[in-house]
Every structure is written in C-alpha cells, then in structure tokens.
Design a protein around this motif. Structure first.
Motif, PDB file in Angstrom:
ATOM      1  N   ASP A  93       0.804  -1.221   0.000  1.00  0.00           N
ATOM      2  CA  ASP A  93       0.000   0.000   0.000  1.00  0.00           C
ATOM      3  C   ASP A  93       0.838   1.272   0.000  1.00  0.00           C
ATOM      4  N   VAL A  94       2.158   1.148   0.257  1.00  0.00           N
ATOM      5  CA  VAL A  94       3.051   2.309   0.190  1.00  0.00           C
ATOM      6  C   VAL A  94       4.227   2.035  -0.744  1.00  0.00           C
ATOM      7  N   ALA A  95       4.016   1.097  -1.666  1.00  0.00           N
ATOM      8  CA  ALA A  95       5.087   0.737  -2.603  1.00  0.00           C
ATOM      9  C   ALA A  95       5.445   1.911  -3.516  1.00  0.00           C
ATOM     10  N   GLN A  96       4.449   2.762  -3.815  1.00  0.00           N
ATOM     11  CA  GLN A  96       4.669   3.955  -4.623  1.00  0.00           C
ATOM     12  C   GLN A  96       4.303   5.184  -3.795  1.00  0.00           C
ATOM     13  N   THR A  97       4.908   6.304  -4.125  1.00  0.00           N
ATOM     14  CA  THR A  97       4.514   7.571  -3.510  1.00  0.00           C
ATOM     15  C   THR A  97       4.175   8.560  -4.610  1.00  0.00           C
ATOM     16  N   VAL A  98       3.301   9.486  -4.289  1.00  0.00           N
ATOM     17  CA  VAL A  98       2.796  10.395  -5.307  1.00  0.00           C
ATOM     18  C   VAL A  98       3.838  11.451  -5.677  1.00  0.00           C
ATOM     19  N   THR A  99       3.834  11.840  -6.932  1.00  0.00           N
ATOM     20  CA  THR A  99       4.590  12.993  -7.408  1.00  0.00           C
ATOM     21  C   THR A  99       3.661  13.815  -8.290  1.00  0.00           C
ATOM     22  N   GLY A 100       3.990  15.083  -8.475  1.00  0.00           N
ATOM     23  CA  GLY A 100       3.116  15.944  -9.259  1.00  0.00           C
ATOM     24  C   GLY A 100       3.880  16.926 -10.108  1.00  0.00           C
ATOM     25  N   THR A 101       3.255  17.340 -11.216  1.00  0.00           N
ATOM     26  CA  THR A 101       3.809  18.384 -12.074  1.00  0.00           C
ATOM     27  C   THR A 101       2.728  19.417 -12.331  1.00  0.00           C
ATOM     28  N   LEU A 102       3.163  20.656 -12.527  1.00  0.00           N
ATOM     29  CA  LEU A 102       2.241  21.769 -12.749  1.00  0.00           C
ATOM     30  C   LEU A 102       2.566  22.416 -14.080  1.00  0.00           C
ATOM     31  N   ASN A 103       1.550  22.557 -14.919  1.00  0.00           N
ATOM     32  CA  ASN A 103       1.682  23.234 -16.208  1.00  0.00           C
ATOM     33  C   ASN A 103       0.542  24.233 -16.326  1.00  0.00           C
ATOM     34  N   GLY A 104       0.848  25.497 -16.006  1.00  0.00           N
ATOM     35  CA  GLY A 104      -0.215  26.486 -15.923  1.00  0.00           C
ATOM     36  C   GLY A 104      -1.119  26.164 -14.761  1.00  0.00           C
ATOM     37  N   ASN A 105      -2.415  25.963 -15.028  1.00  0.00           N
ATOM     38  CA  ASN A 105      -3.358  25.553 -13.987  1.00  0.00           C
ATOM     39  C   ASN A 105      -3.567  24.049 -13.956  1.00  0.00           C
ATOM     40  N   GLN A 106      -2.905  23.329 -14.865  1.00  0.00           N
ATOM     41  CA  GLN A 106      -3.117  21.885 -14.977  1.00  0.00           C
ATOM     42  C   GLN A 106      -2.103  21.124 -14.123  1.00  0.00           C
ATOM     43  N   VAL A 107      -2.627  20.270 -13.257  1.00  0.00           N
ATOM     44  CA  VAL A 107      -1.795  19.458 -12.371  1.00  0.00           C
ATOM     45  C   VAL A 107      -1.919  17.994 -12.785  1.00  0.00           C
ATOM     46  N   THR A 108      -0.780  17.328 -12.901  1.00  0.00           N
ATOM     47  CA  THR A 108      -0.759  15.890 -13.166  1.00  0.00           C
ATOM     48  C   THR A 108      -0.133  15.194 -11.975  1.00  0.00           C
ATOM     49  N   LEU A 230      -2.425  25.326  -0.646  1.00  0.00           N
ATOM     50  CA  LEU A 230      -2.239  24.096   0.131  1.00  0.00           C
ATOM     51  C   LEU A 230      -2.066  22.896  -0.799  1.00  0.00           C
ATOM     52  N   PHE A 231      -2.854  22.840  -1.858  1.00  0.00           N
ATOM     53  CA  PHE A 231      -2.735  21.741  -2.819  1.00  0.00           C
ATOM     54  C   PHE A 231      -1.324  21.719  -3.431  1.00  0.00           C
ATOM     55  N   LEU A 232      -0.830  22.878  -3.834  1.00  0.00           N
ATOM     56  CA  LEU A 232       0.515  22.952  -4.415  1.00  0.00           C
ATOM     57  C   LEU A 232       1.585  22.638  -3.375  1.00  0.00           C
ATOM     58  N   SER A 233       1.323  22.998  -2.124  1.00  0.00           N
ATOM     59  CA  SER A 233       2.273  22.668  -1.063  1.00  0.00           C
ATOM     60  C   SER A 233       2.384  21.161  -0.887  1.00  0.00           C
ATOM     61  N   TYR A 234       1.250  20.458  -0.992  1.00  0.00           N
ATOM     62  CA  TYR A 234       1.276  18.996  -0.935  1.00  0.00           C
ATOM     63  C   TYR A 234       2.129  18.428  -2.064  1.00  0.00           C
TER      64      TYR A 234
END
Length: 328
Positions: A93-108, A230-234
């Motif tokens: 259940d913790v084998a992967q951890t989340v990562t994120g990218t921001l392009n303008g207002n779009q978050v992946t 807060l979302f971007l801080s996460y």
C-alpha cells in the motif's frame, strides 16, 4: 556545599537514566542483528547502565563520567549514521509515492492509489495518473480516523473539484513488508515518511469498511487561493519526499504535523497547540479557529461529522464520495 554536590549528583543520575533508557530503545529498534544478538547487546547495555548508576550513587562521579561520556558519544555517533532510504521492500500500500507536475493551472499526479480492497490482505493494487485543473478546486475536507485511543487519529486531507473528483493526501509511515506500526518505534527511526495520494473509495473506505475505524469528515473553511496554495504545497512536499527520504517521527513528523507545517507556511500566524500533536482533539482546535462550522456546539458538529454508516451503505458504489457527504 553538600546541597550543591547532592543536587549535581541527582542531575547526573537523571541524565544517565535518560541516556540509558533512550539508548536501550534505540538499540532495540535499530540494531541490525537477530533477536538473540540484540537481547545480548541489551544485557551488556543494562550492565553498563547499572555500573554507571552505582558509581554515581556512591559519589564516584568522576569514575562514572569516564564510562558515561565515551558510551554516550559512541551511542549518538552510531545513531547519526542511521539514515532513511527510498529503496526497501515496501508494503504494497506504500510501494509507490505520489509525485506531481504543474503546467499552468493543470496538475498531473502520478502514482495515485486506487486499490480495490476486499480485506486487509486481499486487494487489487492500482496506481494511476490523474489530471486536475486548479481553477476547479472547490473544497477541502479533513478526515480523522480513530482506531483505539481518542487522543490519536490519523489525519487525511481531501481536495474536491467541480467535476466531482476527490483526491486525498495522507502523510503515512512507509512500512516494509515485515513491519507493523508502532508508536514507540516511530520515535526511533523505525519508519520512513511517505506521501500518499489516493481515491476516497480506496483510502477512506479502507478505514471505514475494511479496518472498521471510526472516521469523521470536516469541511474546512478556506479561501480559494488558500486551497490552491495548500494543494501545491502537498505536491512540493510529495516531490521532495520522492527524491529525498525522511524519517517519520511520532511527534515531530507525523500525519498531522506535516499538514500543520504546510498550512503554517501559508498562514504564519497560525497558533501552535497541543491538539496538533494529540490529533484526536484536532476538531476542537479547528472549531476554535473557525476553520470548521462553529455555529453549533462542538459535540453536535463532531456527531454529525461521522461518516461510517454512510460509507458502509455506499461501499463500492462509484458515487462513494458523494454518498458519504449526504447530510443526515
């Protein structure tokens, strides 16, 4: 003069007890040895402790310090060599951890967990890539999950979007496959810290329907720009943890203090409060701040926040998130 000597001796004894008790736990949780060898080391450690304390009680403080100082230096030198890792055999259940990218207002977000849980041990793992529009970020909810002690709860933060999507962020211990959670072990570098992002049907339903924990949901009053910050801080926190491992700590780096640190970076005047550490009492803290509904008595707010029955009724329904939010 006698009073000063006695006071100094008492202080030295107390310091020694603290060092040897702390060191005993550190050795138990961190020695890379089998159980028998670890017990043998602890027997030796205990013998050294009693020898030092006996010398101190007998007034032979100098002799005691000749033993205590090098032992303490060696203990903390060894302790500082223990570093966190990103490469262990992790629990599924913790084998992967989340990562994120921001392009303008779009978050992946990559590695969003969406497991299908049938029991604690029986599940279908799914790690997904999901896309979100920051302009559509509409709500923030805090979920508190209680499993035994009313003073302690696991804290999860859920972000809701206008299209009906919800994504939950959870700062969790990153257990290895053979490990079980331990509050005491959390003080002694037993676990790494992981940031998990998950679908509510995974991470909330796991707690309500599978683990049978008591879960409460609180809508957070937060301006749109604060929600986005807060979302971007996460995302920043998650990306950092994915690149550089940190240890979980039961007091200083846990599911609630991680959130508090992020919010305080956005709102520096946020007051420090014991209820941040004793997270089971977090609703009272949020209530006093006006961050949740405080037009009704706190007891009534807490009672209406319970979602267990609604979650059990919704179970595997695709509209799980909507149904746990239906007001009584």
């Amino acid at each position: 003069m006698f009073v000063f000597r006695l006071t100094g001796r008492i202080i030295l004894v107390l310091i020694s007890i603290l060092v040897f008790v702390w060191g005993g736990f550190a050795l138990w949780y961190q020695l890379p040895l089998g159980a028998l060898a670890t017990i043998g080391c602890l027997v030796i450690w205990t013998a050294i402790a009693f020898s030092v304390l006996w010398l101190e009680i007998k007034g032979r403080s100098l002799r005691a310090l000749i033993v205590l100082i090098p032992v303490t230096v060696a203990l903390f030198y060894w302790w500082n060599t223990i570093t966190p890792s990103l490469t262990r055999i992790w629990s599924d259940d913790v084998a992967q951890t989340v990562t994120g990218t921001l392009n303008g207002n779009q978050v992946t977000l990559s590695n969003v967990r969406n497991f299908e849980w049938r029991s604690r041990e029986d599940f279908t793992p799914r790690w997904e890539v999901r896309n979100y529009d920051l302009e559509d970020l509409a709500s923030v909810d805090v979920f508190l999950s209680y499993w035994s002690n009313p003073a302690i709860a696991h804290t999860l933060v859920s972000f809701g979007f206008n299209d009906g999507q919800h994504v939950v962020f959870s700062a969790e211990i990153r257990k290895e496959r053979h490990e079980e959670f331990s509050e005491i072990g959390g003080f002694f570098k037993e676990f790494e810290l992981a940031m998990i992002a998950a679908d509510e049907r995974d991470i909330v339903r796991l707690r309500t329907n599978i683990r049978k924990e008591d879960v409460y949901r609180y809508r957070i009053r937060m301006a749109p720009e604060m929600r986005q910050a807060l979302f971007l801080s996460y995302i920043d926190n998650a990306n950092h943890l994915a690149q550089k491992a940190n240890f979980y700590n039961t007091i200083t780096a846990n599911c609630t203090t991680v959130i508090f640190d992020m919010v305080r970076a956005i709102t520096p005047d946020l007051p420090i409060d014991y209820r941040v550490v004793l997270s089971g009492y977090l609703p009272g803290y949020l209530y006093d701040l006006g961050a949740i509904d405080n037009q009704k008595p706190l007891e009534e707010v807490e009672k209406s926040a319970s979602i267990n029955q609604r979650a059990i009724n919704a179970d595997r329904d695709p509209d799980f998130s909507a149904k746990i939010r239906i007001e009584n």
